[in-house]
Design an enzyme around this catalytic site. Structure first.
Site: not given
Length: 315
Positions: A67, A69, A258
């Site tokens: 990923d 961000d 995240d």
């Protein structure tokens, strides 16, 4: 039978982690001592305290997918700043607000919002649907027709994206620890490398070019942004699309995420996922992740290879 390995680290406590009778504590090699929890459907190996992990050549780890961000950069506060700047620029005022100034998303609220809804346009559409469509310099009165609402959101998102680019270009933003090294290890080992982000393509390209460098960005085997799929995370579309473009089956991909939204997207696509949490996602329930880390500074490619090997072996 599922087995969890819970590691106790005095310097980190990302979330409350309940122990069970099936949980066992191990002293792991230095490279894994900062992982909060490792989960395998079946535990196949024991670890020596000071030896590197040995990995069988029969494992199926073929692609590492990041990923952007929250994983490559800790960006939540940067996006929030850009949204609030956009709201101020266009004097966005929701009817439910009693305040005499433009809409401003606080840090606690934005943490909750960005972990619930992926993508900037869906965030604003949900917010305005809940709190009332706003007046602004774009539309003096709150828009009622859907075509006008689409125009409002598109205009805000475009301006916000340009503001976010300015922040990234400022030179004050750095990649999270361990990301570049892990990318380089993956390429050197012949693994396919991909980045899948729910953000706008132009902003992700700028972010990657500035944070990982143009050479690394151009060497990616697959790059997908929110513009490339109809449904945003937690829908698995972006990871299923990546699997097809990479020519690698989902079970042979390992995703680094995240947040719970990203984790759900990865597991929904049939991919194993490790979590490198941020301050805004630390307390989320990552029970479906195969490992949890505060960052990637002490994580090596062979550690991830070992994790995926155990998942493949157990299944």
């Amino acid at each position: 039978m599922a087995c969890a390995i819970t590691l106790y680290c005095p310097t980190l406590s990302p979330s409350s982690s309940s122990s069970s009778s099936s949980a066992a504590n191990y002293l792991l090699p230095n490279t894994l001592r900062h992982a909060t929890t490792l989960r395998f459907p079946t535990l196949r190996k024991s670890f020596a305290s000071e030896r590197r992990l040995s990995v069988s050549s029969s494992n199926q780890f073929q692609a590492l997918v990041f990923d952007c961000d929250g994983v490559i950069l800790e960006s939540e506060h940067l996006h929030r700043q850009a949204y609030n700047d956009a709201f101020a620029h266009f004097n966005v005022r929701c009817p439910s607000s009693q305040l005499q100034h433009p809409l401003n998303w606080g840090s606690d609220f934005y943490d909750e919002l960005q972990n619930r809804i992926g993508g900037g346009k869906p965030k604003m559409r949900w917010y305005f649907g809940e709190h009332g469509w706003p007046s602004s310099t774009i539309f003096e009165k709150p828009p009622e027709a859907d075509v006008d609402r689409v125009k409002l959101i598109d205009t805000l998102q475009d301006w916000k994206t340009e503001r976010y680019k300015e922040i990234i270009k400022s030179g004050t933003v750095e990649p999270r620890p361990g990301v570049l090294r892990l990318m380089d290890e993956a390429k050197a080992a012949g693994k396919k490398l991909a980045v899948c982000s729910a953000a706008t393509k132009s902003s992700v390209i700028l972010c990657l070019e500035n944070l990982i460098g143009i050479e690394r960005f151009q060497s990616l085997d697959c790059f997908l942004a929110g513009d490339d799929v109809k449904e945003k995370k937690p829908d698995p579309s972006i990871y299923l699309t990546a699997s097809k473009r990479l020519g690698v089956s989902p079970q042979d991909c390992l995703v680094v995420e995240d947040s719970i939204i990203g984790l759900q997207a990865a597991t929904g696509a049939g991919m194993s996922c490790v979590i490198t949490y941020t301050s805004s996602t630390a307390n989320q329930d990552f029970k479906d992740a195969i490992a949890i880390y505060p960052d990637l500074s002490n994580v090596r490619l062979e550690d991830l290879e070992f994790l995926l090997q155990n998942v493949v072996a157990a299944s």
